[in-house]
Scaffold this motif. Sequence first.
Motif, PDB file in Angstrom:
ATOM      1  N   PHE A  26      51.671  45.973  48.013  1.00 54.98           N
ATOM      2  CA  PHE A  26      51.047  45.937  46.701  1.00 54.98           C
ATOM      3  C   PHE A  26      50.352  44.602  46.440  1.00 54.98           C
ATOM      4  O   PHE A  26      49.294  44.569  45.797  1.00 54.98           O
ATOM      5  CB  PHE A  26      52.067  46.225  45.598  1.00 54.98           C
ATOM      6  N   LEU A  27      50.918  43.508  46.920  1.00 54.12           N
ATOM      7  CA  LEU A  27      50.262  42.207  46.753  1.00 54.12           C
ATOM      8  C   LEU A  27      48.945  42.170  47.519  1.00 54.12           C
ATOM      9  O   LEU A  27      47.925  41.717  46.996  1.00 54.12           O
ATOM     10  CB  LEU A  27      51.181  41.072  47.220  1.00 54.12           C
ATOM     11  N   GLY A  28      48.953  42.657  48.750  1.00 51.84           N
ATOM     12  CA  GLY A  28      47.721  42.686  49.539  1.00 51.84           C
ATOM     13  C   GLY A  28      46.667  43.574  48.904  1.00 51.84           C
ATOM     14  O   GLY A  28      45.483  43.215  48.833  1.00 51.84           O
ATOM     15  N   LEU A  33      41.741  44.188  45.617  1.00 53.03           N
ATOM     16  CA  LEU A  33      41.075  44.703  44.420  1.00 53.03           C
ATOM     17  C   LEU A  33      40.519  43.570  43.558  1.00 53.03           C
ATOM     18  O   LEU A  33      39.439  43.704  42.965  1.00 53.03           O
ATOM     19  CB  LEU A  33      42.039  45.553  43.606  1.00 53.03           C
ATOM     20  N   LEU A  34      41.239  42.459  43.476  1.00 50.57           N
ATOM     21  CA  LEU A  34      40.712  41.307  42.737  1.00 50.57           C
ATOM     22  C   LEU A  34      39.424  40.791  43.357  1.00 50.57           C
ATOM     23  O   LEU A  34      38.479  40.413  42.647  1.00 50.57           O
ATOM     24  CB  LEU A  34      41.755  40.192  42.682  1.00 50.57           C
ATOM     25  N   TYR A  35      39.345  40.789  44.686  1.00 53.18           N
ATOM     26  CA  TYR A  35      38.128  40.368  45.373  1.00 53.18           C
ATOM     27  C   TYR A  35      36.973  41.311  45.040  1.00 53.18           C
ATOM     28  O   TYR A  35      35.865  40.870  44.731  1.00 53.18           O
ATOM     29  CB  TYR A  35      38.376  40.317  46.883  1.00 53.18           C
ATOM     30  N   PHE A  41      31.895  41.834  39.244  1.00 55.50           N
ATOM     31  CA  PHE A  41      31.637  41.001  38.066  1.00 55.50           C
ATOM     32  C   PHE A  41      30.388  40.151  38.288  1.00 55.50           C
ATOM     33  O   PHE A  41      29.557  39.998  37.390  1.00 55.50           O
ATOM     34  CB  PHE A  41      32.843  40.120  37.771  1.00 55.50           C
ATOM     35  N   MET A  42      30.255  39.594  39.478  1.00 50.63           N
ATOM     36  CA  MET A  42      29.096  38.745  39.767  1.00 50.63           C
ATOM     37  C   MET A  42      27.806  39.565  39.828  1.00 50.63           C
ATOM     38  O   MET A  42      26.731  39.062  39.502  1.00 50.63           O
ATOM     39  CB  MET A  42      29.303  37.982  41.077  1.00 50.63           C
ATOM     40  N   LYS A  43      27.883  40.835  40.236  1.00 52.12           N
ATOM     41  CA  LYS A  43      26.695  41.689  40.324  1.00 52.12           C
ATOM     42  C   LYS A  43      26.274  42.250  38.963  1.00 52.12           C
ATOM     43  O   LYS A  43      25.123  42.605  38.781  1.00 52.12           O
ATOM     44  CB  LYS A  43      26.962  42.861  41.272  1.00 52.12           C
ATOM     45  N   SER A  44      27.230  42.350  38.059  1.00 54.57           N
ATOM     46  CA  SER A  44      26.962  42.976  36.767  1.00 54.57           C
ATOM     47  C   SER A  44      25.974  42.142  35.955  1.00 54.57           C
ATOM     48  O   SER A  44      26.041  40.911  35.920  1.00 54.57           O
ATOM     49  CB  SER A  44      28.267  43.133  35.995  1.00 54.57           C
ATOM     50  N   THR A  45      25.052  42.842  35.299  1.00 56.99           N
ATOM     51  CA  THR A  45      24.042  42.144  34.500  1.00 56.99           C
ATOM     52  C   THR A  45      24.296  42.275  33.006  1.00 56.99           C
ATOM     53  O   THR A  45      23.888  41.414  32.236  1.00 56.99           O
ATOM     54  CB  THR A  45      22.635  42.694  34.821  1.00 56.99           C
ATOM     55  N   SER A  46      24.978  43.326  32.583  1.00 64.72           N
ATOM     56  CA  SER A  46      25.202  43.533  31.150  1.00 64.72           C
ATOM     57  C   SER A  46      26.490  42.839  30.696  1.00 64.72           C
ATOM     58  O   SER A  46      27.426  42.634  31.475  1.00 64.72           O
ATOM     59  CB  SER A  46      25.279  45.030  30.835  1.00 64.72           C
ATOM     60  N   THR A  47      26.519  42.493  29.429  1.00 61.90           N
ATOM     61  CA  THR A  47      27.689  41.846  28.855  1.00 61.90           C
ATOM     62  C   THR A  47      28.862  42.807  28.796  1.00 61.90           C
ATOM     63  O   THR A  47      30.004  42.432  29.071  1.00 61.90           O
ATOM     64  CB  THR A  47      27.364  41.322  27.439  1.00 61.90           C
ATOM     65  N   VAL A  51      32.541  42.295  30.566  1.00 62.04           N
ATOM     66  CA  VAL A  51      33.790  42.355  29.797  1.00 62.04           C
ATOM     67  C   VAL A  51      34.737  43.379  30.428  1.00 62.04           C
ATOM     68  O   VAL A  51      35.942  43.142  30.569  1.00 62.04           O
ATOM     69  CB  VAL A  51      33.497  42.682  28.308  1.00 62.04           C
ATOM     70  N   MET A  52      34.181  44.533  30.837  1.00 65.14           N
ATOM     71  CA  MET A  52      35.005  45.564  31.461  1.00 65.14           C
ATOM     72  C   MET A  52      35.612  45.054  32.775  1.00 65.14           C
ATOM     73  O   MET A  52      36.795  45.270  33.050  1.00 65.14           O
ATOM     74  CB  MET A  52      34.169  46.821  31.753  1.00 65.14           C
ATOM     75  N   TRP A  53      34.822  44.337  33.575  1.00 71.22           N
ATOM     76  CA  TRP A  53      35.340  43.811  34.845  1.00 71.22           C
ATOM     77  C   TRP A  53      36.402  42.732  34.614  1.00 71.22           C
ATOM     78  O   TRP A  53      37.351  42.625  35.379  1.00 71.22           O
ATOM     79  CB  TRP A  53      34.217  43.277  35.723  1.00 71.22           C
ATOM     80  N   VAL A  54      36.239  41.936  33.549  1.00 73.72           N
ATOM     81  CA  VAL A  54      37.246  40.908  33.241  1.00 73.72           C
ATOM     82  C   VAL A  54      38.553  41.574  32.815  1.00 73.72           C
ATOM     83  O   VAL A  54      39.638  41.169  33.267  1.00 73.72           O
ATOM     84  CB  VAL A  54      36.725  39.944  32.145  1.00 73.72           C
ATOM     85  N   ILE A  55      38.477  42.591  31.978  1.00 79.45           N
ATOM     86  CA  ILE A  55      39.698  43.284  31.538  1.00 79.45           C
ATOM     87  C   ILE A  55      40.382  43.938  32.729  1.00 79.45           C
ATOM     88  O   ILE A  55      41.609  43.830  32.904  1.00 79.45           O
ATOM     89  CB  ILE A  55      39.357  44.318  30.445  1.00 79.45           C
ATOM     90  N   LEU A  56      39.602  44.604  33.573  1.00 82.39           N
ATOM     91  CA  LEU A  56      40.177  45.230  34.769  1.00 82.39           C
ATOM     92  C   LEU A  56      40.765  44.179  35.714  1.00 82.39           C
ATOM     93  O   LEU A  56      41.833  44.380  36.301  1.00 82.39           O
ATOM     94  CB  LEU A  56      39.108  46.059  35.485  1.00 82.39           C
ATOM     95  N   GLY A  57      40.090  43.027  35.816  1.00 80.22           N
ATOM     96  CA  GLY A  57      40.596  41.943  36.645  1.00 80.22           C
ATOM     97  C   GLY A  57      41.914  41.390  36.127  1.00 80.22           C
ATOM     98  O   GLY A  57      42.816  41.068  36.906  1.00 80.22           O
TER      99      GLY A  57
END
Length: 116
Positions: A26-28, A33-35, A41-47, A51-57
Amino acid sequence: MKKFLLFILALIALIVLVANIGPMIFLGASLFLLYVIFKQFMKSTSTGGKVMWVILGLIVLSIAVSNLYALIGIAAAYCLYVLYKKCNNEKEITFNKPGSDDPFTNFERQWADLNK
């Protein structure tokens, strides 16, 4: 006695490794998944997407932190590796008799003394 103690240490490390195999998986998975989430998150252009990627992260990060004690299993796996290498490096070196006709007998003895 030394080999017996190494065997006991290896047995304990194996038990710890088997007990922590689930959290290690599970750690691996959560680190992977965090990667992926970071890359998205870096590819996303919309705010809203960011926000969705940060919450999921943050959710996946909490899963990773809850399985952080899997590092004990990783340490046990490393101990098993070190003990395995230590047991396989012990080799008996046999030499010919000093008065034999083999010209390399003295060389082998000197080489073994240098390697100690």
